[in-house]
Design an enzyme around this catalytic site. Structure first.
Site, short mmCIF file in Angstrom:
data_model
loop_
_atom_site.label_atom_id
_atom_site.label_comp_id
_atom_site.label_asym_id
_atom_site.label_seq_id
_atom_site.Cartn_x
_atom_site.Cartn_y
_atom_site.Cartn_z
N HIS A 1 4.21 0.68 4.38
CA HIS A 1 2.85 0.45 3.90
C HIS A 1 1.80 0.82 4.96
O HIS A 1 0.62 0.88 4.64
CB HIS A 1 2.66 -0.99 3.40
CG HIS A 1 2.49 -2.03 4.47
ND1 HIS A 1 1.84 -3.22 4.25
CD2 HIS A 1 2.90 -2.07 5.77
CE1 HIS A 1 1.83 -3.95 5.36
NE2 HIS A 1 2.48 -3.28 6.28
N HIS B 1 -6.77 -1.38 7.87
CA HIS B 1 -5.87 -0.53 8.66
C HIS B 1 -6.02 0.91 8.21
O HIS B 1 -6.41 1.18 7.08
CB HIS B 1 -4.42 -1.00 8.48
CG HIS B 1 -4.24 -2.48 8.62
ND1 HIS B 1 -4.42 -3.36 7.57
CD2 HIS B 1 -3.93 -3.23 9.69
CE1 HIS B 1 -4.21 -4.59 8.00
NE2 HIS B 1 -3.93 -4.55 9.28
N GLU C 1 -2.02 -4.98 -2.14
CA GLU C 1 -1.79 -6.02 -1.13
C GLU C 1 -2.30 -7.40 -1.54
O GLU C 1 -2.60 -8.24 -0.68
CB GLU C 1 -2.38 -5.60 0.23
CG GLU C 1 -1.81 -4.31 0.80
CD GLU C 1 -0.38 -4.43 1.33
OE1 GLU C 1 0.16 -5.56 1.33
OE2 GLU C 1 0.20 -3.41 1.73
N ASP D 1 -3.46 3.15 8.06
CA ASP D 1 -2.24 3.58 7.35
C ASP D 1 -1.91 5.04 7.63
O ASP D 1 -1.49 5.79 6.75
CB ASP D 1 -2.38 3.35 5.84
CG ASP D 1 -2.45 1.87 5.50
OD1 ASP D 1 -2.19 1.03 6.38
OD2 ASP D 1 -2.77 1.53 4.34
N ASP E 1 -9.83 -0.15 3.74
CA ASP E 1 -8.67 -0.84 4.30
C ASP E 1 -9.00 -1.32 5.71
O ASP E 1 -9.71 -0.64 6.45
CB ASP E 1 -7.49 0.14 4.34
CG ASP E 1 -6.14 -0.52 4.52
OD1 ASP E 1 -6.08 -1.63 5.07
OD2 ASP E 1 -5.13 0.08 4.11
N HIS F 1 0.79 -1.21 0.00
CA HIS F 1 0.00 0.00 0.00
C HIS F 1 0.83 1.28 0.00
O HIS F 1 0.30 2.38 -0.17
CB HIS F 1 -0.97 0.01 1.18
CG HIS F 1 -2.28 0.66 0.87
ND1 HIS F 1 -3.42 0.43 1.60
CD2 HIS F 1 -2.64 1.53 -0.10
CE1 HIS F 1 -4.43 1.13 1.10
NE2 HIS F 1 -3.98 1.81 0.07
N ASP G 1 -7.48 -1.64 -0.48
CA ASP G 1 -6.60 -2.67 0.05
C ASP G 1 -7.44 -3.94 0.19
O ASP G 1 -8.47 -3.93 0.86
CB ASP G 1 -6.06 -2.23 1.41
CG ASP G 1 -4.97 -3.14 1.95
OD1 ASP G 1 -5.09 -4.37 1.77
OD2 ASP G 1 -4.03 -2.63 2.58
N ASP H 1 -7.11 -6.40 1.98
CA ASP H 1 -7.31 -6.88 3.34
C ASP H 1 -8.49 -6.19 4.03
O ASP H 1 -8.83 -6.52 5.17
CB ASP H 1 -6.03 -6.80 4.18
CG ASP H 1 -5.63 -5.38 4.60
OD1 ASP H 1 -6.46 -4.48 4.62
OD2 ASP H 1 -4.43 -5.19 4.91
#
Length: 297
Positions: free
Chosen positions: A137, A122, A269, A124, A120, A97, A224, A226
């Site tokens: 990332h 997360h 990712e 980030d 995402d 990312h 992303d 994930d």
């Protein structure tokens, strides 16, 4: 509608190897063919050159590969800007990312004020000062918003690339302490999985689209994989249980297409080493198609 595919085989921004093969996995899942089927004229520009870890000694360094990531993101930003200025919608394939710094910088140069939807698990939003891991990332959105002390926030051009008030995070469910503080200080809008469960994807996307299209010149989507539940997308390096399900993800992309505001999109990712029969890359292709208007009827 015209689109340009740009691959960035970057795996410098995190620890688990294999995500550099993400662009190949998504291409193997027939992205070009799918775009053609739904009436999108696409051109594949190949991959941005990226250094590999074996050519760089990180001994004793806390932050991993900042110079190499800056170089690759700058090359990406230049190509994204060129394609967007020619009227094409960049489709950027990651890679980890950290490449988002290049995508957003390029769109800022091409379009002006950008809205960003960051989907995402997360946030980030770490910086060099707050990151527990030193993995870049986990930092690209912070640097794109002009936070932290690093030249990474000056990719392509100096300064902030997207304003916090024009940024929305969706699907977040793992946030570090330093990121929580930055969220409070900037006021950036975050829809966690709690909000998605409570409000539903339709309401979340309506509110998100209202934010990112208010006073902006375009919308960039940073997806992303994930962000999806690991049952849907097993081929990612940092899976987090309890994520977006298959239909929620498609609905998000379908509502984006209905709004007709998409200026650029990146999918990151995808790690084929960890995947099952390329299922995560196949899903990535489906979601890109939905963002470009693919429908059942």
């Amino acid at each position: 509608m015209k689109a340009t595919i740009i691959g960035v085989p970057m795996d410098l921004g995190q620890n688990r190897r294999g995500v550099d093969m993400g662009p190949s996995a998504i291409r193997y899942a027939n992205l070009n063919k799918k775009l053609e089927e739904i009436g999108v004229e696409s051109e594949d520009k190949g991959n941005i050159p990226v250094s590999i870890p074996e050519r760089n000694d990180m001994t004793g360094k806390t932050i991993k590969y900042p110079e190499q990531i800056y170089e690759a993101c700058t090359l990406l930003a230049e190509q994204v800007a060129d394609q967007a200025q020619e009227g094409s919608i960049p489709i950027v394939l990651g890679g980890d990312h950290s490449i988002a710094m290049g995508s957003i910088a390029g769109m800022k140069k091409a379009k002006g004020e950008m809205g960003v939807i960051w989907i995402d698990a997360h946030s980030d939003l770490n910086t060099f000062e707050t990151s527990p891991s030193g993995n870049i990332h986990g930092m690209p959105l912070a640097f794109s918003m002009g936070c932290g002390e690093s030249n990474l926030k000056d990719c392509l051009e100096k300064g902030q690339k997207v304003k916090p008030e024009n940024t929305v995070l969706i699907g977040t469910r793992e946030i570090d302490p330093g990121e929580r503080e930055l969220i409070e200080n900037t006021g950036v809008k975050v829809f966690t999985m709690y909000d998605l469960d409570k409000l539903g994807m339709n309401r979340v996307m309506e509110e998100a689209l209202a934010i990112v299209t208010s006073g902006t010149d375009g919308v960039h989507v940073s997806l992303d994989m994930d962000s999806l539940d690991p049952m849907e997308a097993p081929g990612v390096g940092t899976p987090v249980k309890g994520g977006i399900n298959y239909r929620e993800a498609h609905l998000a992309m379908e509502l984006l297409a209905e709004k007709k505001c998409l200026s650029s999109i990146e999918v990151v990712e995808v790690n084929p080493i960890l995947d099952h029969r390329n299922s995560t890359a196949n899903l990535a292709v489906e979601l890109i198609a939905s963002a470009f208007g693919d429908r059942v009827l």
